[in-house]
Design an enzyme around this catalytic site. Structure first.
Site, PDB file in Angstrom:
ATOM      1  N   THR A  27     -50.560   8.065  23.326  1.00 48.19           N
ATOM      2  CA  THR A  27     -50.837   9.199  22.233  1.00 48.19           C
ATOM      3  C   THR A  27     -49.979   9.395  21.163  1.00 48.19           C
ATOM      4  OG1 THR A  27     -48.724  10.090  23.542  1.00 48.19           O
ATOM      5  CG2 THR A  27     -50.781  10.605  24.714  1.00 48.19           C
ATOM      6  N   ALA A  60     -45.596   6.811  24.843  1.00 48.99           N
ATOM      7  CA  ALA A  60     -44.806   8.166  24.608  1.00 48.99           C
ATOM      8  C   ALA A  60     -44.237   7.708  23.211  1.00 48.99           C
ATOM      9  CB  ALA A  60     -43.986   8.633  25.407  1.00 48.99           C
ATOM     10  N   VAL A  86     -42.228   3.393  25.563  1.00 51.23           N
ATOM     11  CA  VAL A  86     -41.688   3.942  24.429  1.00 51.23           C
ATOM     12  C   VAL A  86     -42.317   3.374  23.060  1.00 51.23           C
ATOM     13  CG1 VAL A  86     -39.388   4.402  23.099  1.00 51.23           C
ATOM     14  CG2 VAL A  86     -39.296   4.274  25.535  1.00 51.23           C
ATOM     15  N   LYS A  87     -42.784   4.244  22.193  1.00 53.38           N
ATOM     16  CA  LYS A  87     -43.551   4.025  21.173  1.00 53.38           C
ATOM     17  C   LYS A  87     -42.660   4.196  19.956  1.00 53.38           C
ATOM     18  CE  LYS A  87     -48.478   4.931  19.482  1.00 53.38           C
ATOM     19  NZ  LYS A  87     -49.623   5.858  19.572  1.00 53.38           N
ATOM     20  N   ILE A  88     -42.547   2.946  19.331  1.00 54.56           N
ATOM     21  CA  ILE A  88     -41.664   2.886  18.262  1.00 54.56           C
ATOM     22  C   ILE A  88     -42.573   2.566  16.841  1.00 54.56           C
ATOM     23  CG2 ILE A  88     -39.828   1.789  17.224  1.00 54.56           C
ATOM     24  CD1 ILE A  88     -38.975   3.077  19.697  1.00 54.56           C
TER      25      ILE A  88
END
EC number: 2.2.1.2
Length: 217
Positions: A27, A60, A86-88
């Site tokens: 997402t 996310a 965790v999307k960085i």
């Protein structure tokens, strides 16, 4: 190759899951906003619901751009569910955050990758996934599939565990080309995935079988 669906729409996630081929979900803030989901509490609740539907990695995205804020936000996201990744973003502080989360055993997805050098830095920092954006490269007359090939070569040369997650998929041939060059994962809207089902000879053949079966009654 793993299949992720790139959406925040719960109905589409359930439909993809019902196909029996769904491995995860990605997402981003734009997709959340498209579904009318705003505010930290509502967003985190939506992630939790997705995790309850899909037994796989759920990316996310942090909304911060400084190291300290990304760490705080990323830890909060990771606490939602064990399947959260965790999307960085691919920025300097993002690389530092990737290293932090890697050392903590928290999965990460480095997003907005547009070059092999960016992918190499993310892998060195311990990213679980790197997300090269194929469609956006196509939009500026650059071959996104060639980038996947370059990253695959580099990762294989040095035995990086980081997985190549091909993003910004626009059509079914993107998916096929990614499979040919060795992407570990594709993340796509539902439509390109469903279009893999279609071929006129299949449809014509099935129609003929049905028609011929009526003669056997």
């Amino acid at each position: 190759m793993k299949f992720f669906i790139d959406t925040a729409n719960l109905d589409q996630i359930r439909e993809a899951k019902d196909l029996g081929i769904l491995d995860g979900v990605t997402t981003n803030p734009s997709l959340m906003a498209k579904e009318g989901i705003r505010g930290t509490e509502a967003i985190n609740s939506h992630y939790k619901t997705i995790c309850e539907i899909v037994d796989g990695d759920i990316s996310a995205e942090v909304l911060s751009t400084t190291y300290e804020e990304m760490i705080k936000e990323g830890e909060e996201l990771a606490a939602i569910h064990p399947n959260i990744v965790v999307k960085i973003p691919m920025i300097k502080d993002g690389i530092k955050a990737l290293k932090y989360f890697s050392d903590k055993g928290i999965k990460t997805n480095c997003t907005l990758i547009f070059s092999a050098g960016q992918a190499l830095l993310a892998a060195k920092a311990g990213a679980t996934y790197v997300s090269p954006f194929l469609g956006r490269l196509d939009d500026v007359s650059t071959d996104g599939i060639s980038l996947i090939e370059e990253i695959r070569l580099i990762f294989d040369n040095y035995l990086f565990d980081t997985q190549i997650l091909a993003a910004s998929i626009r059509h079914s041939m993107h998916i096929i080309d990614c499979a040919k060059v060795g992407a570990d994962v594709i993340t796509s809207p539902l439509a390109p995935i469903l279009s893999l089902l279609k071929h006129p000879l299949t449809e014509n053949g099935l129609a003929q079988f049905i028609e011929d079966s009526k003669k056997m009654a």
